[in-house]
Design an enzyme around this catalytic site. Structure first.
Site, PDB file in Angstrom:
ATOM      1  N   TYR A  13       0.786  -1.105  -0.148  1.00  7.35           N
ATOM      2  CA  TYR A  13       0.004   0.252  -0.038  1.00  7.35           C
ATOM      3  C   TYR A  13       0.835   1.337   0.150  1.00  7.35           C
ATOM      4  O   TYR A  13       0.254   2.248   0.056  1.00  7.35           O
ATOM      5  CB  TYR A  13      -0.939   0.211   1.148  1.00  7.35           C
ATOM      6  CG  TYR A  13      -1.587  -1.237   1.643  1.00  7.35           C
ATOM      7  CD1 TYR A  13      -2.453  -1.778   0.711  1.00  7.35           C
ATOM      8  CD2 TYR A  13      -1.404  -1.775   2.942  1.00  7.35           C
ATOM      9  CE1 TYR A  13      -3.154  -2.832   1.195  1.00  7.35           C
ATOM     10  CE2 TYR A  13      -1.871  -3.030   3.393  1.00  7.35           C
ATOM     11  CZ  TYR A  13      -2.833  -3.738   2.103  1.00  7.35           C
ATOM     12  OH  TYR A  13      -3.510  -4.839   2.636  1.00  7.35           O
ATOM     13  N   ASP A  15       3.165   2.934  -1.961  1.00  8.95           N
ATOM     14  CA  ASP A  15       2.923   3.611  -2.897  1.00  8.95           C
ATOM     15  C   ASP A  15       1.683   4.700  -2.918  1.00  8.95           C
ATOM     16  O   ASP A  15       1.988   6.060  -3.090  1.00  8.95           O
ATOM     17  CB  ASP A  15       2.969   2.936  -4.204  1.00  8.95           C
ATOM     18  CG  ASP A  15       4.172   1.895  -4.300  1.00  8.95           C
ATOM     19  OD1 ASP A  15       5.332   2.108  -4.724  1.00  8.95           O
ATOM     20  OD2 ASP A  15       3.939   0.841  -3.917  1.00  8.95           O
ATOM     21  N   TYR A 187       5.886  -7.165   7.547  1.00 11.94           N
ATOM     22  CA  TYR A 187       6.112  -7.994   6.477  1.00 11.94           C
ATOM     23  C   TYR A 187       6.070  -9.658   6.869  1.00 11.94           C
ATOM     24  O   TYR A 187       6.399  -9.943   8.098  1.00 11.94           O
ATOM     25  CB  TYR A 187       7.146  -7.829   5.631  1.00 11.94           C
ATOM     26  CG  TYR A 187       7.167  -6.244   5.054  1.00 11.94           C
ATOM     27  CD1 TYR A 187       6.409  -6.060   4.130  1.00 11.94           C
ATOM     28  CD2 TYR A 187       8.196  -5.475   5.511  1.00 11.94           C
ATOM     29  CE1 TYR A 187       6.280  -4.697   3.385  1.00 11.94           C
ATOM     30  CE2 TYR A 187       8.198  -4.108   4.634  1.00 11.94           C
ATOM     31  CZ  TYR A 187       7.216  -3.671   3.748  1.00 11.94           C
ATOM     32  OH  TYR A 187       6.986  -2.572   3.361  1.00 11.94           O
ATOM     33  N   GLN A 242      -6.350   5.687   5.855  1.00 14.25           N
ATOM     34  CA  GLN A 242      -5.035   6.254   6.184  1.00 14.25           C
ATOM     35  C   GLN A 242      -5.244   7.156   7.546  1.00 14.25           C
ATOM     36  O   GLN A 242      -4.291   6.900   8.558  1.00 14.25           O
ATOM     37  CB  GLN A 242      -4.503   7.042   5.100  1.00 14.25           C
ATOM     38  CG  GLN A 242      -3.010   7.113   5.419  1.00 14.25           C
ATOM     39  CD  GLN A 242      -2.315   8.041   4.045  1.00 14.25           C
ATOM     40  OE1 GLN A 242      -2.726   9.139   3.593  1.00 14.25           O
ATOM     41  NE2 GLN A 242      -1.179   7.474   3.569  1.00 14.25           N
ATOM     42  N   ARG A 258       6.383  -0.906   8.800  1.00 14.24           N
ATOM     43  CA  ARG A 258       6.806  -1.147   7.858  1.00 14.24           C
ATOM     44  C   ARG A 258       7.394  -0.182   6.741  1.00 14.24           C
ATOM     45  O   ARG A 258       8.558   0.465   6.688  1.00 14.24           O
ATOM     46  CB  ARG A 258       6.389  -2.633   7.218  1.00 14.24           C
ATOM     47  CG  ARG A 258       4.811  -2.179   6.808  1.00 14.24           C
ATOM     48  CD  ARG A 258       4.010  -3.656   6.420  1.00 14.24           C
ATOM     49  NE  ARG A 258       3.389  -3.387   5.091  1.00 14.24           N
ATOM     50  CZ  ARG A 258       2.543  -4.206   4.544  1.00 14.24           C
ATOM     51  NH1 ARG A 258       2.408  -5.611   5.061  1.00 14.24           N
ATOM     52  NH2 ARG A 258       1.878  -3.912   3.318  1.00 14.24           N
ATOM     53  N   GLU A 260       7.794   3.103   3.942  1.00  8.99           N
ATOM     54  CA  GLU A 260       8.045   4.501   4.593  1.00  8.99           C
ATOM     55  C   GLU A 260       7.031   5.271   4.949  1.00  8.99           C
ATOM     56  O   GLU A 260       7.220   6.083   6.038  1.00  8.99           O
ATOM     57  CB  GLU A 260       8.605   5.023   3.544  1.00  8.99           C
ATOM     58  CG  GLU A 260       8.000   5.199   2.177  1.00  8.99           C
ATOM     59  CD  GLU A 260       9.128   5.882   0.995  1.00  8.99           C
ATOM     60  OE1 GLU A 260       9.059   6.828   0.749  1.00  8.99           O
ATOM     61  OE2 GLU A 260       9.760   5.072   0.743  1.00  8.99           O
ATOM     62  N   ASP A 261       5.597   4.998   4.743  1.00  7.76           N
ATOM     63  CA  ASP A 261       4.723   5.963   5.110  1.00  7.76           C
ATOM     64  C   ASP A 261       4.324   5.690   6.576  1.00  7.76           C
ATOM     65  O   ASP A 261       4.526   6.423   7.675  1.00  7.76           O
ATOM     66  CB  ASP A 261       3.491   5.832   4.218  1.00  7.76           C
ATOM     67  CG  ASP A 261       2.515   7.029   4.760  1.00  7.76           C
ATOM     68  OD1 ASP A 261       2.986   8.206   4.567  1.00  7.76           O
ATOM     69  OD2 ASP A 261       1.239   6.787   5.119  1.00  7.76           O
TER      70      ASP A 261
HETATM   71  O1  TRH Z   1       2.439  -1.098   2.499  1.00  8.65           O
HETATM   72  P1  TRH Z   1       3.785  -0.854   2.541  1.00  8.65           P
HETATM   73  O2  TRH Z   1       4.627  -1.987   2.916  1.00  8.65           O
HETATM   74  O3  TRH Z   1       4.557  -0.032   1.434  1.00  8.65           O
HETATM   75  C1  TRH Z   1       5.929  -0.416   0.935  1.00  8.65           C
HETATM   76  C2  TRH Z   1       6.653   0.900   1.119  1.00  8.65           C
HETATM   77  O4  TRH Z   1       6.159   2.012   0.506  1.00  8.65           O
HETATM   78  C3  TRH Z   1       8.337   0.393   0.538  1.00  8.65           C
HETATM   79  O5  TRH Z   1       8.927   1.561   0.562  1.00  8.65           O
HETATM   80  C4  TRH Z   1       8.177   0.166  -0.767  1.00  8.65           C
HETATM   81  O6  TRH Z   1       9.399  -0.184  -1.274  1.00  8.65           O
HETATM   82  C5  TRH Z   1       7.339  -1.263  -0.675  1.00  8.65           C
HETATM   83  O7  TRH Z   1       6.002  -1.057  -0.260  1.00  8.65           O
HETATM   84  C6  TRH Z   1       6.908  -1.783  -2.123  1.00  8.65           C
HETATM   85  O8  TRH Z   1       4.108   0.038   3.783  1.00  8.65           O
HETATM   86  P2  TRH Z   1       3.867   1.736   4.166  1.00  8.65           P
HETATM   87  O9  TRH Z   1       4.590   2.631   3.207  1.00  8.65           O
HETATM   88  O10 TRH Z   1       3.746   2.083   5.395  1.00  8.65           O
HETATM   89  O11 TRH Z   1       2.435   1.920   3.566  1.00  8.65           O
HETATM   90  C7  TRH Z   1       1.120   1.514   4.039  1.00  8.65           C
HETATM   91  C8  TRH Z   1       0.141   2.505   3.774  1.00  8.65           C
HETATM   92  O12 TRH Z   1      -1.110   1.720   4.109  1.00  8.65           O
HETATM   93  C9  TRH Z   1       0.146   3.816   4.775  1.00  8.65           C
HETATM   94  O13 TRH Z   1      -0.146   4.842   4.181  1.00  8.65           O
HETATM   95  C10 TRH Z   1      -0.724   3.551   5.932  1.00  8.65           C
HETATM   96  C11 TRH Z   1      -2.035   2.776   4.995  1.00  8.65           C
HETATM   97  N1  TRH Z   1      -2.872   1.738   5.874  1.00  8.65           N
HETATM   98  C12 TRH Z   1      -4.232   2.095   6.045  1.00  8.65           C
HETATM   99  O14 TRH Z   1      -4.682   3.181   5.364  1.00  8.65           O
HETATM  100  N2  TRH Z   1      -4.954   1.296   6.501  1.00  8.65           N
HETATM  101  C13 TRH Z   1      -4.575   0.164   7.138  1.00  8.65           C
HETATM  102  O15 TRH Z   1      -5.542  -0.524   7.618  1.00  8.65           O
HETATM  103  C14 TRH Z   1      -3.253  -0.244   6.969  1.00  8.65           C
HETATM  104  C15 TRH Z   1      -2.443  -1.486   7.758  1.00  8.65           C
HETATM  105  C16 TRH Z   1      -2.261   0.684   6.322  1.00  8.65           C
END
Ligand code: TRH
Length: 356
Positions: A13, A15, A187, A242, A258, A260-261
């Site tokens: 998620y 990106d 992860y 979010q 996990r 970056e966000d």
């Molecule tokens: O989903 P991610 O693991 O994304 C990753 C990173 O961007 C990483 O750098 C990249 O290389 C890889 O994908 C391919 O984790 P991240 O970045 O924390 O993003 C999760 C997003 O999802 C964040 O904006 C929060 C949101 N989220 C929700 O909105 N609701 C939820 O219930 C959850 C669990 C997450």
């Protein structure tokens, strides 16, 4: 200015999370006109669902294909194009850009990193054979780089949860009073079962909030579910928006995050956390984690430094949990410092200044 943000959701998620947060900052704080072209619109819509409708309706969320330009359907050219995480712009979109009378500029929005080398690459031109100017933009913690996405800054501390988001009311009704809360978003490779068993063995009452999909990861509904002592309660949450996810982080005493966000949001929540960084084959993630810890622990004493490094590299909680109060104080100081350093508006404002 008009901005087109291109977002390809690779396998998670993150990106969509970063593109959405950037879009809303540029729109709601800086009055920019934003379109996002995304190859997985349902995911993007899900993330964006909880936001104030006044903010949301100003941002134009479009499927990837809607960017395709042809003679019968010319797409209006923006002032700025963002390639999020270096995603490749559709050729049929670029065709329209090539013939536009005023050329936009392209920004390759890179991954967030605390590594020192990014200062040499940030904002550098990337000459293209098609002649449209393109630049690298590196989000980061140092003053000389692209900053981080700070909006919306969460309120400090665990507030009395009188406004529990609707989607989380079920999970929240199960929480026990005077009990520590830990949220988990990691992860599949994390040693989660062992980690929880060890946490349970500490004898403390702890409520563990599992984000969507993590119950399956722990085989909670399978034939041999994990056996934990009664002092540890596992609570599953649905996938939330979010804003609601940010709220969860600010309501917990400890978070496992996990990509970056969520990593940035955990820091802004001002709570201790484990960053389960996205594992890369060449182990580049270990270098990235070490670079972040160098910055994060600059002001920490040796005891806290060792405890935090142990926790972040998945040592069992029994090795470092006794340091939680000290780590909490450190997290609050780090949050204050972070907000101060990004006082110029962080990534969205720096990007806007750079483009201008
Ligand atoms: O989903 P991610 O693991 O994304 C990753 C990173 O961007 C990483 O750098 C990249 O290389 C890889 O994908 C391919 O984790 P991240 O970045 O924390 O993003 C999760 C997003 O999802 C964040 O904006 C929060 C949101 N989220 C929700 O909105 N609701 C939820 O219930 C959850 C669990 C997450």
């Amino acid at each position: 200015m008009r901005w087109d943000i291109f977002c390809q959701i690779v396998d998670n998620y993150g990106d969509a999370g970063v593109c959405w947060r950037l879009a809303r900052s540029l729109s709601s704080l800086h009055g920019q006109e934003i379109r996002i072209f995304c190859d997985d619109l349902p995911t993007l819509n899900l993330l964006a669902s909880g936001v104030d409708p006044v903010i949301k309706q100003k941002i134009d969320l479009q499927p990837w294909e809607a960017s395709f330009s042809n003679a019968r359907h010319p797409v209006q050219t923006p002032d700025v194009i963002i390639e999020a995480f270096g995603c490749e712009l559709p050729e049929r979109y670029l065709t329209g850009v090539f013939i536009a009378p005023i050329k936009p500029i392209i920004i390759n929005l890179e991954y967030l990193s605390a590594e020192p080398w990014i200062t040499d690459f940030h904002a550098k031109a990337s000459p293209q054979s098609h002649g449209i100017p393109k630049y690298f933009f590196f989000p980061g913690f140092q003053d000389e780089v692209g900053g981080i996405l700070v909006d919306p800054v969460p309120p400090e501390g665990i507030s009395v949860a009188n406004k529990i988001p609707y989607d989380l009311q079920g999970a929240w009704s199960k929480l026990r009073s005077d009990t520590k809360r830990i949220s988990i978003f990691c992860y599949p490779g994390a040693p989660l079962s062992k980690w929880l068993e060890d946490l349970g063995s500490l004898g403390e009452n702890i409520d563990v909030l599992l984000t969507h999909g993590h119950a399956e990861l722990l085989n909670l509904y399978g034939e041999k579910p994990i056996q934990l002592p009664a002092n540890l309660q596992l609570i599953s949450m649905p996938f939330v928006s979010q804003d609601e996810f940010d709220w969860v982080l600010s309501q917990c005493d400890f978070n496992i995050v996990r990509g970056e966000d969520s990593f940035v949001r955990a820091q802004l929540a001002g709570k201790p956390f484990i960053w389960h960084i996205y594992p890369q084959e060449d182990r580049a993630h270990e270098v990235k984690l070490a670079a972040f810890l160098d910055l994060y622990l600059e002001m920490a004493n040796q005891e806290l430094r060792l405890a935090t490094i142990a926790a972040m590299t998945w040592a069992m909680p029994s090795e470092w949990f006794h340091m939680l109060d000290t780590w909490n104080t450190h997290s609050q100081a780090w949050r204050t410092q972070l907000i101060k350093n990004q006082g110029d508006g962080g990534l969205a404002a720096r990007l806007l200044r750079f483009v201008a």
